[in-house]
Design a protein around this motif. Structure first.
Motif, PDB file in Angstrom:
ATOM      1  N   SER A   1      20.596  -4.243 -28.879  1.00 49.39           N
ATOM      2  CA  SER A   1      19.359  -5.002 -28.811  1.00 49.39           C
ATOM      3  C   SER A   1      18.439  -4.636 -29.966  1.00 49.39           C
TER       4      SER A   1
ATOM      5  N   GLN B   1      16.562  -1.382 -29.280  1.00 48.77           N
ATOM      6  CA  GLN B   1      17.324  -0.167 -29.601  1.00 48.77           C
ATOM      7  C   GLN B   1      17.497  -0.011 -31.099  1.00 48.77           C
TER       8      GLN B   1
ATOM      9  N   GLU C   1      12.855 -11.268 -34.214  1.00 41.66           N
ATOM     10  CA  GLU C   1      13.837 -11.010 -33.162  1.00 41.66           C
ATOM     11  C   GLU C   1      13.289 -10.019 -32.149  1.00 41.66           C
TER      12      GLU C   1
ATOM     13  N   GLU D   1      12.603 -10.718 -28.202  1.00 41.75           N
ATOM     14  CA  GLU D   1      13.251  -9.892 -27.186  1.00 41.75           C
ATOM     15  C   GLU D   1      12.234  -9.299 -26.220  1.00 41.75           C
TER      16      GLU D   1
END
Length: 266
Positions: free
Chosen positions: A2, A5, A79, A83
């Motif tokens: 992800s 992370q 992104e 997320e």
């Protein structure tokens, strides 16, 4: 993996409060915001992260074929916001990260409420009637120096970039940060940073923007801050008493006060 992370995201403050996202500059990581960012956590969702290739990001996610432009870093930022489900964020970017955030805000303006650009520069190299602070030859020499001896360059340049010669510990901290960065990644990021030209993107900004300019800054001189102010529609320029290129470290109280005042307007 992800984005949370991959970019070593750290979250502070109330989960559903308005978000403030802090982004670091070249050779640094999110730790550089430690004296400013937590102060917003009482009434904001504070988002801290490391660019891929920096800090405790996933170094395995760094692809030199991908990270050849600031646009790749802007895509990473978007992104990350997707997320986390964040919209109308206040983005605070230092140095090259200021331009990364600006590109992201131009791509998806509904994701951003305000921009805070700390020591921004849309182009570091002088060009005709534009003063960026460096000649093309000086940037060539800088990159060649990185190639020859990255650790030596870091030790020599960090105190110059930081300024505040009366507080050598600040220059030492920046040098240590540079030295923790993988030299190959740092060299490519330096190339992307110092050869970038985002002047044409300034006029596309559609969200309220604060430009924080240090009174003396060898990386982003006052002429550059004035240029950004003249070319970003409706932007506000604040010239800090702080000197050097990292006011969030050298003058955190003044930096916090300027950002906080901007957040409380409009």
């Amino acid at each position: 993996m992800s984005a949370v992370q991959r970019n070593n995201v750290r979250l502070l403050g109330p989960e559903h409060a308005p978000a403030v996202v802090f982004a670091h500059g070249f050779g640094c990581d999110q730790h550089m915001w430690r004296l400013v960012a937590p102060r917003f956590a009482d009434d904001h969702r504070v988002v801290l992260f490391d660019h891929v290739g920096a800090g405790n990001s996933d170094l395995g996610a760094y692809d030199p074929r991908r990270y050849t432009s600031l646009g790749a870093y802007a895509d990473d930022l978007l992104e990350l916001l997707h997320e986390l489900g964040l919209r109308e964020v206040v983005f605070v970017g230092h140095s090259v990260a200021a331009m990364i955030g600006l590109l992201a805000a131009n791509a998806e303006p509904d994701r951003f409420a305000k921009l805070v650009l700390v020591g921004p520069s849309p182009r570091y190299i002088d060009d005709h009637d534009y003063y960026g602070g460096f000649s093309a030859g000086e940037i060539d020499e800088l990159l060649e120096s990185l190639d020859r001896n990255y650790l030596g360059w870091s030790a020599a340049m960090a105190p110059v970039i930081m300024g505040n010669a009366d507080r050598p510990e600040l220059g030492q901290e920046l040098s240590n940060s540079f030295c923790r960065t993988d030299p190959a990644i740092a060299r490519q990021f330096a190339e992307v940073t110092f050869r970038s030209d985002t002047r044409a993107d300034l006029g596309k900004v559609s969200v309220p923007t604060l430009i924080l300019q240090c009174s003396e800054d060898v990386i982003a001189p006052r002429e550059v801050g004035a240029y950004c102010n003249a070319n970003i529609p409706g932007s506000t320029l604040v010239v800090l008493d702080a000197t050097g290129h990292c006011p969030h470290l050298s003058a955190p109280d003044e930096t916090f006060a300027a950002i906080d005042g901007f957040l409380r307007t409009g």
